[in-house]
Write a protein that holds these residues in place. Structure first.
Motif, PDB file in Angstrom:
ATOM      1  N   MET A   1       0.843  -1.185   0.000  1.00  0.00           N
ATOM      2  CA  MET A   1       0.000   0.000   0.000  1.00  0.00           C
ATOM      3  C   MET A   1       0.885   1.244   0.000  1.00  0.00           C
ATOM      4  N   ARG A   2       0.528   2.191  -0.834  1.00  0.00           N
ATOM      5  CA  ARG A   2       1.334   3.402  -0.938  1.00  0.00           C
ATOM      6  C   ARG A   2       1.030   4.356   0.208  1.00  0.00           C
ATOM      7  N   ALA A   3       1.989   5.190   0.516  1.00  0.00           N
ATOM      8  CA  ALA A   3       1.793   6.201   1.557  1.00  0.00           C
ATOM      9  C   ALA A   3       0.886   7.306   1.018  1.00  0.00           C
ATOM     10  N   LEU A   4       0.132   7.908   1.905  1.00  0.00           N
ATOM     11  CA  LEU A   4      -0.726   9.023   1.504  1.00  0.00           C
ATOM     12  C   LEU A   4       0.130  10.226   1.131  1.00  0.00           C
ATOM     13  N   THR A   5      -0.281  10.899   0.059  1.00  0.00           N
ATOM     14  CA  THR A   5       0.414  12.127  -0.319  1.00  0.00           C
ATOM     15  C   THR A   5       0.032  13.220   0.669  1.00  0.00           C
ATOM     16  N   LYS A   6       0.734  14.330   0.587  1.00  0.00           N
ATOM     17  CA  LYS A   6       0.449  15.453   1.473  1.00  0.00           C
ATOM     18  C   LYS A   6      -0.997  15.926   1.304  1.00  0.00           C
ATOM     19  N   SER A   7      -1.446  16.023   0.043  1.00  0.00           N
ATOM     20  CA  SER A   7      -2.825  16.472  -0.188  1.00  0.00           C
ATOM     21  C   SER A   7      -3.835  15.415   0.249  1.00  0.00           C
ATOM     22  N   ASP A   8      -3.482  14.107   0.107  1.00  0.00           N
ATOM     23  CA  ASP A   8      -4.372  13.041   0.570  1.00  0.00           C
ATOM     24  C   ASP A   8      -4.573  13.103   2.076  1.00  0.00           C
ATOM     25  N   LYS A   9      -3.550  13.488   2.805  1.00  0.00           N
ATOM     26  CA  LYS A   9      -3.653  13.550   4.270  1.00  0.00           C
ATOM     27  C   LYS A   9      -4.668  14.585   4.721  1.00  0.00           C
ATOM     28  N   ILE A  10      -4.945  15.547   3.869  1.00  0.00           N
ATOM     29  CA  ILE A  10      -5.977  16.545   4.172  1.00  0.00           C
ATOM     30  C   ILE A  10      -7.297  16.139   3.534  1.00  0.00           C
ATOM     31  N   ALA A  11      -7.261  15.823   2.241  1.00  0.00           N
ATOM     32  CA  ALA A  11      -8.483  15.578   1.478  1.00  0.00           C
ATOM     33  C   ALA A  11      -9.241  14.338   1.942  1.00  0.00           C
ATOM     34  N   VAL A  12      -8.547  13.244   2.181  1.00  0.00           N
ATOM     35  CA  VAL A  12      -9.230  12.001   2.538  1.00  0.00           C
ATOM     36  C   VAL A  12     -10.019  12.141   3.841  1.00  0.00           C
ATOM     37  N   PRO A  13      -9.424  12.679   4.920  1.00  0.00           N
ATOM     38  CA  PRO A  13     -10.242  12.866   6.131  1.00  0.00           C
ATOM     39  C   PRO A  13     -11.415  13.843   5.931  1.00  0.00           C
ATOM     40  N   VAL A  14     -11.213  14.883   5.118  1.00  0.00           N
ATOM     41  CA  VAL A  14     -12.296  15.824   4.840  1.00  0.00           C
ATOM     42  C   VAL A  14     -13.425  15.115   4.098  1.00  0.00           C
ATOM     43  N   ILE A  15     -13.077  14.321   3.087  1.00  0.00           N
ATOM     44  CA  ILE A  15     -14.081  13.595   2.310  1.00  0.00           C
ATOM     45  C   ILE A  15     -14.824  12.603   3.198  1.00  0.00           C
ATOM     46  N   ILE A  16     -14.100  11.881   4.020  1.00  0.00           N
ATOM     47  CA  ILE A  16     -14.734  10.911   4.922  1.00  0.00           C
ATOM     48  C   ILE A  16     -15.648  11.632   5.914  1.00  0.00           C
ATOM     49  N   SER A  17     -15.184  12.735   6.463  1.00  0.00           N
ATOM     50  CA  SER A  17     -16.007  13.503   7.414  1.00  0.00           C
ATOM     51  C   SER A  17     -17.287  14.010   6.755  1.00  0.00           C
ATOM     52  N   LEU A  18     -17.162  14.598   5.574  1.00  0.00           N
ATOM     53  CA  LEU A  18     -18.344  15.078   4.849  1.00  0.00           C
ATOM     54  C   LEU A  18     -19.291  13.934   4.502  1.00  0.00           C
ATOM     55  N   SER A  19     -18.721  12.781   4.165  1.00  0.00           N
ATOM     56  CA  SER A  19     -19.527  11.622   3.786  1.00  0.00           C
ATOM     57  C   SER A  19     -20.340  11.082   4.950  1.00  0.00           C
ATOM     58  N   ILE A  20     -19.869  11.325   6.158  1.00  0.00           N
ATOM     59  CA  ILE A  20     -20.612  10.913   7.359  1.00  0.00           C
ATOM     60  C   ILE A  20     -21.566  12.033   7.783  1.00  0.00           C
ATOM     61  N   LEU A  21     -21.068  13.262   7.793  1.00  0.00           N
ATOM     62  CA  LEU A  21     -21.865  14.390   8.285  1.00  0.00           C
ATOM     63  C   LEU A  21     -23.074  14.718   7.409  1.00  0.00           C
ATOM     64  N   VAL A  22     -22.915  14.704   6.101  1.00  0.00           N
ATOM     65  CA  VAL A  22     -24.007  15.115   5.211  1.00  0.00           C
ATOM     66  C   VAL A  22     -25.246  14.234   5.411  1.00  0.00           C
ATOM     67  N   PRO A  23     -25.141  12.903   5.324  1.00  0.00           N
ATOM     68  CA  PRO A  23     -26.346  12.095   5.559  1.00  0.00           C
ATOM     69  C   PRO A  23     -26.902  12.247   6.975  1.00  0.00           C
ATOM     70  N   LEU A  24     -26.023  12.381   7.969  1.00  0.00           N
ATOM     71  CA  LEU A  24     -26.500  12.562   9.344  1.00  0.00           C
ATOM     72  C   LEU A  24     -27.277  13.866   9.501  1.00  0.00           C
ATOM     73  N   ILE A  25     -26.772  14.940   8.930  1.00  0.00           N
ATOM     74  CA  ILE A  25     -27.462  16.229   9.010  1.00  0.00           C
ATOM     75  C   ILE A  25     -28.831  16.143   8.340  1.00  0.00           C
ATOM     76  N   VAL A  26     -28.883  15.530   7.164  1.00  0.00           N
ATOM     77  CA  VAL A  26     -30.158  15.383   6.459  1.00  0.00           C
ATOM     78  C   VAL A  26     -31.123  14.548   7.303  1.00  0.00           C
ATOM     79  N   LEU A  27     -30.654  13.470   7.892  1.00  0.00           N
ATOM     80  CA  LEU A  27     -31.502  12.616   8.733  1.00  0.00           C
ATOM     81  C   LEU A  27     -32.042  13.389   9.936  1.00  0.00           C
ATOM     82  N   VAL A  28     -31.177  14.108  10.611  1.00  0.00           N
ATOM     83  CA  VAL A  28     -31.602  14.897  11.778  1.00  0.00           C
ATOM     84  C   VAL A  28     -32.654  15.926  11.361  1.00  0.00           C
TER      85      VAL A  28
END
Length: 178
Positions: A1-28
């Motif tokens: 497995m390759r190491a995360l790039t500098k931009s991946d270290k920011i983008a991937v957690p942001v994408i994962i966070s948004l992917s969890i938050l958006v459906p939760l906000i809509v549900l609430v």
């Protein structure tokens, strides 16, 4: 497995966070006990706007796919960014509509009721799934990681297209009840 790039270290957690938050906000928001019609908009206004956005997104997705197949990558990119922008506007408007208006129940009967609820449930489930797919697909395309972009886009395109089309179908089914 390759190491995360500098931009991946920011983008991937942001994408994962948004992917969890958006459906939760809509549900609430869907479960709010009270609505706050901030803009004083009638309940039927939002659904028509959402159907137009979803229909336009579906058309743009087809054009984006077409431009990709004929190797017009700049046009493909621009069309897909536009489709993403329409989807973002839809999401913001949808959240506002959930804050503003009570849910409208479907009044159809018989086989149409089963068809409607199949379309609605599949639309809702895939709407949650499409958030991370679109975000990762856009990210990989915009960062020039075209092989990764193409791999995930094979899944993203049909699901995103289905969600856009079924969004319009839900509106058509609900039209008599707004």
């Amino acid at each position: 497995m390759r190491a995360l790039t500098k931009s991946d270290k920011i983008a991937v957690p942001v994408i994962i966070s948004l992917s969890i938050l958006v459906p939760l906000i809509v549900l609430v928001l869907m479960l709010l006990p009270e609505r706050y019609n901030i803009f004083g908009i009638q309940s039927g206004t939002f659904p028509l706007f959402h159907a137009v956005l979803n229909g336009s997104t579906a058309v743009l997705l087809v054009f984006g796919y077409f431009f990709m197949t004929i190797k017009e990558y700049r046009l493909h990119r621009n069309i897909m960014i536009t489709a993403f922008s329409l989807s973002a506007v839809f999401l913001i408007s949808y959240v506002l509509s959930k804050i503003s208006n009570d849910p409208v129940p479907y009044g159809g009967e018989g086989i149409m009721r089963y068809i409607y609820f199949f379309i609605l449930i599949s639309h809702i489930v895939l709407s949650a799934i499409i958030v991370p797919l679109v975000l990762f697909t856009m990210y990989r395309g915009l960062t020039g990681e075209y092989l990764k972009h193409a791999r995930i886009a094979r899944w993203t395109f049909p699901i995103w297209f289905y969600v856009a089309v079924t969004g319009v179908l839900v509106y058509i089914f609900m039209l008599p009840y707004y």
